[in-house]
Design a protein around this motif. Structure first.
Motif, PDB file in Angstrom:
ATOM      1  N   ALA A  38       0.845  -1.548  -0.009  1.00  0.00           N
ATOM      2  CA  ALA A  38       0.014   0.470  -0.084  1.00  0.00           C
ATOM      3  C   ALA A  38       0.939   1.127   0.221  1.00  0.00           C
ATOM      4  N   LEU A  39       2.215   0.894   0.374  1.00  0.00           N
ATOM      5  CA  LEU A  39       2.914   2.197   0.969  1.00  0.00           C
ATOM      6  C   LEU A  39       3.755   2.621  -0.132  1.00  0.00           C
ATOM      7  N   GLU A  40       4.163   1.451  -1.559  1.00  0.00           N
ATOM      8  CA  GLU A  40       4.623   1.683  -2.396  1.00  0.00           C
ATOM      9  C   GLU A  40       4.511   2.857  -3.254  1.00  0.00           C
ATOM     10  N   PRO A  41       6.031   3.457  -4.220  1.00  0.00           N
ATOM     11  CA  PRO A  41       5.461   4.083  -4.978  1.00  0.00           C
ATOM     12  C   PRO A  41       4.447   3.729  -6.433  1.00  0.00           C
ATOM     13  N   THR A 369       1.664  -7.281   6.910  1.00  0.00           N
ATOM     14  CA  THR A 369       1.237  -6.171   7.815  1.00  0.00           C
ATOM     15  C   THR A 369      -0.281  -6.220   7.546  1.00  0.00           C
ATOM     16  N   ALA A 370      -0.483  -4.990   8.057  1.00  0.00           N
ATOM     17  CA  ALA A 370      -1.972  -3.976   8.024  1.00  0.00           C
ATOM     18  C   ALA A 370      -1.696  -2.946   8.767  1.00  0.00           C
ATOM     19  N   GLU A 373      -6.547   0.839  13.350  1.00  0.00           N
ATOM     20  CA  GLU A 373      -7.896   1.790  12.873  1.00  0.00           C
ATOM     21  C   GLU A 373      -7.108   3.165  13.746  1.00  0.00           C
ATOM     22  N   GLU A 374      -6.002   3.175  13.563  1.00  0.00           N
ATOM     23  CA  GLU A 374      -5.811   4.497  13.910  1.00  0.00           C
ATOM     24  C   GLU A 374      -4.511   4.690  12.278  1.00  0.00           C
ATOM     25  N   GLY A 375      -4.203   3.389  11.430  1.00  0.00           N
ATOM     26  CA  GLY A 375      -3.536   3.947  10.797  1.00  0.00           C
ATOM     27  C   GLY A 375      -2.306   3.843  11.103  1.00  0.00           C
ATOM     28  N   ARG A 376      -2.111   2.579  11.927  1.00  0.00           N
ATOM     29  CA  ARG A 376      -0.629   2.240  12.194  1.00  0.00           C
ATOM     30  C   ARG A 376      -0.588   1.142  11.560  1.00  0.00           C
ATOM     31  N   VAL A 377       1.135   0.975  10.756  1.00  0.00           N
ATOM     32  CA  VAL A 377       1.094  -0.386  10.755  1.00  0.00           C
ATOM     33  C   VAL A 377       1.727  -1.491  12.047  1.00  0.00           C
TER      34      VAL A 377
END
Ligand code: AMP
Ligand code: GLY
Length: 426
Positions: A38-41, A369-370, A373-377
């Motif tokens: 999800a974070l990969e460009p 990884t996921a 709810e707070e957007g933390r990995v």
């Protein structure tokens, strides 16, 4: 072009990253992916499970992807390539019939015997009395394998008769692995050094990837329970030119030609797990119909040519003339696992250190990884991360990988301290 990657582990993160490096690729979609993809460009996730073939086909059509590449074995064994091609979609991987090479160990063993591919002596059984009689006849140590897919847990290397009989009973009763254990392969225990040999096949031609080796046991010194793999590196110095040629001539080429001759033309990644016996004979432990995890992570870090072009060349049947170049440096990946792996694990634990700058020549691939709810990995599986380093030698790659691994922390994290030791000793 857009490309779809099926799967959500470390191998799939590495595949998505490698595809995104291609100047021809504008977007990579990963189904279902993980926090790392999800974070990969240039990469995004789609909330579609790797087992939902109709929904994956719909996604591929809706996104108008040029092609799909499949990471894990389960969708391949379930026939994703057949379903996609019926729908007019390009999907890199073997058909269901060709994937039986991984999907059924009984099939793979009899196939190897038919085609003279070196492997451990074996017999296949569906009946416990017959299996037990044979186990008593050959004696321990002996290896008992569930026929079907068992998420890497279907093999017992039994040191004594009791252990062997118990394993066979658990499998054949359906208790241990359900239908996957209703047939078992009983085989000779091989000793030697285990290596991974991975190739890309276009239906006819076989192009080997750089050599690699993984560590399957959980603990240092290759001790403890078997896992999916606790780390890997490339190149594997054990595979010199002579051994490489032998594996191509005695294993890979006969396998691909044999499958074609039996009406099971093979396209995609083909992985042979081999035991190199003390007298230097490479014997097949298993075939996998996909890239290895974690082998793919260091392998793809070393790939200098365009991974998307390579996949297209395999799909087009022109792999023999494809450009396959490797970084001369070594790469090594250390798996950071959740406490308790390969047994039951906790999920949802926040991971610290992900915001620190990456040490030079390192890359962090996410596996389990996921986002919470707070957007933390947070952790979401057994093999959570794979910290990879590139260096002039395996020793240097190891130092870099551990520098990265050591800056990451969560409750219960553990990893081996000795990934690559065989190559370093050599
Ligand atoms: P497989 O899933 O068939 O690769 O088996 C998992 C692991 O069990 C292998 O990576 C080996 O470490 C071990 N193994 C499998 N078959 C044998 C064998 N015949 N002799 C010794 N070890 C084996
Ligand atoms: N690392 C072993 C496998 O992918 O099967």
């Amino acid at each position: 072009m857009k490309v779809l990657v099926v799967g959500g582990g470390g191998r799939e993160h590495a595949m998505a990253w490698a595809l995104a490096r291609s100047p021809r690729v504008e977007a990579v979609i990963v189904a279902p992916g993980n926090a790392g993809t999800a974070l990969e460009p240039k990469v995004r996730n789609a909330q579609v499970g790797a087992g939902d073939i109709p929904a994956l086909a719909q996604l591929a059509r809706h996104e108008a992807v040029e092609f799909t590449v499949v990471g894990p074995e389960a969708p391949l064994v379930a026939g994703i390539v057949d379903a996609f091609s019926e729908a007019g979609l390009r999907c890199l991987g073997p058909t269901q019939q060709a994937a039986e090479l991984e999907g059924s160990k009984a099939f793979a063993k009899s196939f190897m015997v038919r085609h003279g591919i070196p492997t451990a002596a074996h017999e296949t059984f569906a009946d416990l009395d017959a299996a037990a009689a044979y186990i008593r006849e050959v004696g321990a140590p002996v290896v008992i394998k569930a026929d079907g897919l068992a998420a890497g847990k279907g093999v017992t290397v039994a040191e004594n008769l009791d252990e062997a009989l118990l394993a066979a009973e658990g499998m054949l009763s359906g208790e241990a692995f359900g239908e996957a254990g209703r047939r078992v392969v009983v085989e000779e225990r091989l000793v030697g050094e285990e290596i991974s040999f991975i190739a890309l096949v276009d239906g006819e031609q076989v192009v080997s990837l750089a050599s690699s080796q993984d560590h399957k046991a959980r603990d240092d010194g290759d001790q403890g329970p078997n896992t999916g793999g606790m780390g890997a590196y490339s190149p594997a110095p054990r595979v010199d030119e002579a051994l490489h040629r032998r594996i191509m001539d005695e294993v890979m080429t006969p396998a691909v030609h044999g499958l074609a001759a039996e009406g099971r033309r093979y396209t995609g990644f083909l992985y042979a797990g081999l035991m190199v016996t003390p007298d230097g004979v490479p014997k097949v432990l298993e075939f996998n119909c996909r890239l290895g995890d974690p082998e793919a992570q260091p392998l793809l870090m070393r790939l200098d040519s365009d991974f998307a072009e390579l996949c297209l060349a395999a799909l087009d049947g022109r792999i023999a003339s494809a450009d396959v170049r490797w970084d001369a440096r070594a790469a090594l990946g250390v798996v950071l696992a959740a406490g308790g792996y390969p047994g039951p694990i906790a999920k949802g634990l926040p991971i610290e250190g992900l915001d620190l700058p990456l040490p030079p020549d390192t890359r962090l691939f996410h596996g389990g990884t996921a986002f919470d709810e707070e957007g933390r990995v947070v952790t979401h599986g057994g093999r959570v991360l794979c910290a990879c380093g590139l260096g002039a030698s395996v020793t240097e790659a190891q130092e870099k990988a551990y520098r990265l691994a050591d800056q990451i922390r969560w409750d219960g994290v553990f990893y081996r301290r000795d990934i690559g030791y065989r190559a370093i000793q050599r």
